[in-house]
Scaffold this motif. Structure first.
Motif, mmCIF file in Angstrom:
data_model
loop_
_atom_site.group_PDB
_atom_site.id
_atom_site.type_symbol
_atom_site.label_atom_id
_atom_site.label_comp_id
_atom_site.label_asym_id
_atom_site.label_seq_id
_atom_site.Cartn_x
_atom_site.Cartn_y
_atom_site.Cartn_z
ATOM 1 N N GLU A 50 19.397 26.056 77.830
ATOM 2 C CA GLU A 50 20.616 25.689 78.539
ATOM 3 C C GLU A 50 21.422 24.625 77.791
ATOM 4 N N TYR A 51 20.894 23.432 77.629
ATOM 5 C CA TYR A 51 21.636 22.299 77.073
ATOM 6 C C TYR A 51 20.777 21.655 75.993
ATOM 7 N N LEU A 52 21.229 21.713 74.752
ATOM 8 C CA LEU A 52 20.474 21.190 73.617
ATOM 9 C C LEU A 52 21.212 20.034 72.974
ATOM 10 N N ILE A 53 20.493 18.934 72.792
ATOM 11 C CA ILE A 53 21.010 17.782 72.064
ATOM 12 C C ILE A 53 20.165 17.649 70.806
ATOM 13 N N LEU A 54 20.785 17.807 69.645
ATOM 14 C CA LEU A 54 20.096 17.647 68.372
ATOM 15 C C LEU A 54 20.426 16.269 67.837
ATOM 16 N N GLY A 55 19.419 15.388 67.816
ATOM 17 C CA GLY A 55 19.618 14.025 67.339
ATOM 18 C C GLY A 55 19.857 13.963 65.843
ATOM 19 N N GLU A 56 20.263 12.797 65.341
ATOM 20 C CA GLU A 56 20.576 12.617 63.920
ATOM 21 C C GLU A 56 19.410 12.974 63.010
ATOM 22 N N SER A 57 18.189 12.719 63.441
ATOM 23 C CA SER A 57 17.026 13.033 62.608
ATOM 24 C C SER A 57 16.523 14.454 62.827
#
Length: 154
Positions: A50-57
């Motif tokens: 549904e909702y994906l947050i891909l962090g800087e690392s």
């Protein structure tokens, strides 16, 4: 309040994230999830949810099919989402298909971008104003070669 709050583009409050894959984690294989997933580690495989947050690392080697995707990390693969927010540290290499795209100045998109609607827009604070962007697009369209019977002509 929306996505453009003091927290920054697409950032979510920690209590709304339902799953976290930490920076020290590496996953091999397909991932399927519900709710919000924050990925700070490395994933090799396709991601669906549904909702994906891909962090800087965070890095993804595979296809991403989600409703909303906030990209601060690196993706190599096909991205097929309804809403895509790419922040300045984000890097996507591959085919992108989306209905709603916001790209912050400094982000990198390498590959084909296909819009399923006319909702592409500039992010406030990017390097060009909407008026400048419109002028640039009209100038580019006027300078584009016109094809006649398979031959490019100016």
């Amino acid at each position: 309040m929306g996505f453009f709050s003091r927290q920054g583009i697409g950032e979510a409050k920690p209590e709304t994230i339902t799953s976290v894959i930490g920076a020290d984690m590496q996953l091999a294989g397909d991932i399927s999830f519900k709710g919000k997933l924050r990925l700070d580690g490395k994933a090799e495989g396709n991601i669906r949810g549904e909702y994906l947050i891909l962090g800087e690392s965070g890095t993804i080697s595979g296809d991403v099919v989600v409703s909303t995707f906030v990209c601060s990390g690196r993706v190599e693969g096909t991205v097929n989402v309804q809403k895509l927010y790419v922040v300045k540290s984000g890097f996507i290499e591959g085919k992108v298909e989306t209905m709603d795209l916001a790209v912050e100045s400094g982000a990198v998109l390498n590959g084909e971008i296909k819009s399923r609607s006319q909702e592409l827009r500039l992010v406030p604070g990017s390097s060009a104003t909407e008026e400048d962007w419109d002028v640039r697009m009209k100038e580019a369209a006027a300078q584009a070669p016109v094809k006649k019977k398979g031959i490019a002509a100016k």
